[in-house]
Design a protein around this motif. Sequence first.
Motif, PDB file in Angstrom:
ATOM      1  N   ARG A 142      26.238 -27.118  -1.190  1.00 56.65           N
ATOM      2  CA  ARG A 142      24.915 -27.702  -1.413  1.00 56.65           C
ATOM      3  C   ARG A 142      24.210 -26.858  -2.463  1.00 56.65           C
ATOM      4  O   ARG A 142      24.109 -25.650  -2.307  1.00 56.65           O
ATOM      5  N   PRO A 143      23.751 -27.472  -3.544  1.00 50.80           N
ATOM      6  CA  PRO A 143      23.113 -26.681  -4.595  1.00 50.80           C
ATOM      7  C   PRO A 143      21.915 -25.913  -4.062  1.00 50.80           C
ATOM      8  O   PRO A 143      21.172 -26.433  -3.218  1.00 50.80           O
ATOM      9  N   GLU A 144      21.717 -24.696  -4.574  1.00 53.25           N
ATOM     10  CA  GLU A 144      20.586 -23.861  -4.190  1.00 53.25           C
ATOM     11  C   GLU A 144      19.283 -24.637  -4.291  1.00 53.25           C
ATOM     12  O   GLU A 144      19.086 -25.385  -5.247  1.00 53.25           O
ATOM     13  N   GLY A 145      18.419 -24.414  -3.361  1.00 55.61           N
ATOM     14  CA  GLY A 145      17.077 -24.986  -3.484  1.00 55.61           C
ATOM     15  C   GLY A 145      16.979 -26.424  -3.011  1.00 55.61           C
ATOM     16  O   GLY A 145      15.906 -27.000  -3.004  1.00 55.61           O
ATOM     17  N   LEU A 146      18.085 -27.009  -2.672  1.00 55.52           N
ATOM     18  CA  LEU A 146      18.029 -28.383  -2.162  1.00 55.52           C
ATOM     19  C   LEU A 146      18.509 -28.383  -0.726  1.00 55.52           C
ATOM     20  O   LEU A 146      19.575 -28.870  -0.409  1.00 55.52           O
ATOM     21  N   GLN A 147      17.728 -27.762   0.110  1.00 54.78           N
ATOM     22  CA  GLN A 147      18.118 -27.691   1.503  1.00 54.78           C
ATOM     23  C   GLN A 147      17.961 -29.050   2.146  1.00 54.78           C
ATOM     24  O   GLN A 147      17.211 -29.893   1.673  1.00 54.78           O
ATOM     25  N   GLU A 148      18.705 -29.214   3.209  1.00 54.84           N
ATOM     26  CA  GLU A 148      18.599 -30.494   3.904  1.00 54.84           C
ATOM     27  C   GLU A 148      17.149 -30.683   4.340  1.00 54.84           C
ATOM     28  O   GLU A 148      16.515 -29.783   4.838  1.00 54.84           O
TER      29      GLU A 148
END
Lengths: 70, 598, 212
Positions: B316-322
């Motif tokens: 999951r790309p950094e900064g795009l948390q679920e």
Amino acid sequence: MSINKISGCIGCGECVKACPTDVIRLNSKGKAEITYPADCQICHLCRMYCPVDAISITPEKAIPVVVSWG
Amino acid sequence: MSKEFSRRQFLNLSGATLGAAAIASMGMNSGWAHNNKTLPVGDTSVADYSTDVLVIGGGMAGLFAAVKAHDAGAKTLIVSKGRLGSSGQTPFAKGIFSFDAKEAGMSIDEFVNKVSYSAIGTNNPVYTRQVAEHSKARVEELREWGFFDSAIYNKSFMRPINERNIELIERVTITHLVKENDRITGAAGFSIDESKAYFFSAKSVILCTGAGGFKPNGFPINDLTHDGTIMAYNIGAKVTGKEWNDGHPGRSTNPAACYDGWGNMFEQKPSTTSVGIRHDLGMEANVMAYANGNPSQMRPGMNNKSSYSSLKAPYRPEGLQEEQRQSPPPGGDGRDDKRRPPRDGQGPGSDGQRPPQQKAKGKGKGDNGGPPGMGGSIVGGSSAGMAIHKSEGLVPINDKCESNIPGLYAAGDALGSYMAGAIYTQIGSSLAGSAVQGAIAGKAAADYATGQKGSKISSAKKQEIESEIFAPLKREAGYSPAWVTQTLQGIMIPNFVLYVKKESLMKAALAYIEELRDHHMPMLRAADMHELRLAHETRHMIISAEMKLRASLMRKESRCSHYRIDYPDLDNENWEAWINIYKGANGDMQLEKQPFNS
Amino acid sequence: MKNRLRNYNRLLLIAVFILLPGLLYLLGDFPRRTWLKELFSILTIWGFFMMLMQFFLSRGNQKSIRQGHKMSQVIKWHKVLGYVFVSILLLHPFMIVFPRYYESGVTPQDALNTILATTDSNALVLGMVAWCLMLIIGITSIFRNKLGLSYKTWRVIHGVFSIIFIILATIHATNLGRHMSTAMISLIYALATTGVLLILKIYILKPKAPKL
């Protein structure tokens, strides 16, 4: 059942047209009939298009369902 | 005594027959059986139409394709399997993205970059830009037609069609695209109301046929079976994106009840969404269920990588948390992303935080809803067989939604535009993208048509196609399409085949699918026009299943919504590429790589 | 004695035209809906039975009535119930579509348009004709004195219209009614047939009888 019951049908055919999966057809008396219940995807479009609110739907599928995990 | 016996025997027999008939009528049982035709054999007729631009499909993309093709001066005809605005996924799409630079506080360039970042390069920035550029204009047109005034769309969709007198043919299932002299010359199909074949000669054709699935339970896509994709593949079009997966979960209680599973979303009027970029997998719940069992028992906070046990979590790309569940944005809640109603992880009770009795609030003003007690734990695969919106379909050769077959265009979910990438990024962009691409394809197809001489489908071709269309009706015995579909579901849906992929399992599934392809597909039977439609849909699903398995086997890495347990890492060295599928000269399925951004 | 008979007749009317239909409505295997829709349904059913009752509260039923009631009283009730049922049944198409206002499907207006456009359903067209006829019957009753017809002429017209109306309405209701169980249909047909026969008796049998 999916589409459970059609009562008070006036035979306008709106549900037949609205059904994406072709579950309902008009019978020889000109009334909507649940013809292919196995294909009902329980989306309620038929009910929402029915002008006299004749259709009632239950959440059970007419055939066994396959899911990924349960 | 013998009399009594025979009477009893008769009763038993008739009881058994009745039982079997009841079961058969429900689409179970009867794999191979005699074809109890309800139609007079040989009593088929033919209807012929001729047009400049043929639009196949009556959803959001089809609407705009027809309107814009007409407005560009082409004679236009729409043919739809169902009713305009009431088939495919469009009726259930309630949020539509409208990009407004001022409101968003970001430029289009910034927007495109953000989407590309979340999509780990899988998106096609040309199409990402397009949706941002044109979404607002399309939304305004929809507003004019009354789209936002009702939860059901037929009326607003009919307005521009009636105003322009565009010919519309509903309840005709298209099964064949026709290519002669290396370009498209039309399409063919049949009516589900009478045994009639339909031929449409056209200068250009726009596929607005949506995506598809394996008639899964819990997602309202049971009329979508990748028909357009497979028809186009059959005449040589390139198809992409078959390895991506939509990971929407469903409820374990009555999992097939889409309406109930989505709360009251289907009852809502559509609304617009503004910029909000995510990285919604839907896959994570599936991976976690594979590792730990059903994650419906999860508590908030458990939703992190440590809960994958020994498995490596999808990247999951950094900064795009679920997204944690929060108060919904205006017009938000489950409906923020129209076509894939509840976002992944926020689907029908998919995140551990939402109590399973979401049902209660769901009922809203309507009545007639299911009985109480919906909910319960969560199961996977509600949309089984479907990829991320706009990531699977025909390969575009330019920014005009054109395919590699001259005269053949595709828009919306039928086009593998990678508008949003291979993961859900911009909320509400799916419906907006269909509108935007429909309009672009409509104009382009009309322009193409002006340069073409009209050509009729040849009668030899017609005969060949007609016999293919009606073949299942004419068989004396064969496999029931419903049974073959259930068999296909049994292969492709359980065991995380497409969610937590591994080579051995996919190869096993592929062997079985090949068996269906070679031995069942040619022997499907149909007793009436409804079953004939099921037979053709089943054919399309089998080919699509083969594509999905082959593409998933080929991509030996994990990225976005494609997760392989045997190759869990991103592989940027080898896999900054899309996979295209086409029919080889010998009829075999061929796969090739196409580098991102090319 | 007269009082007892009167009470007995009233109870019988209430039992047959109100309680029995209500019971059949309750016992029928029909999906229950919102209270508003159920209210409209039961109102319509009672409206329909009130309409049937009219035939029994008329000159046709004189024989039974005269034994215990004043004809003028009966005709007063005939009028009151007549205006009530006509209002209900005139409104019933709107009552069917009105609840859509609170829902997200078709709008009441669109639903009504669809209903009116369904001209290939005989039972529905009969219903529309019956609705118009009922309107005419209602208006000609309210303005009877202004029509310039003699009472006897008016009464014949009223009776004939009513018979045509009840036939159309019965076919319409039994074919399209939401709550039509076999029992309900049988009850309606029994009452409608008796009602029509009662009126026919006046016009067909009476002239043959010696004048008094």
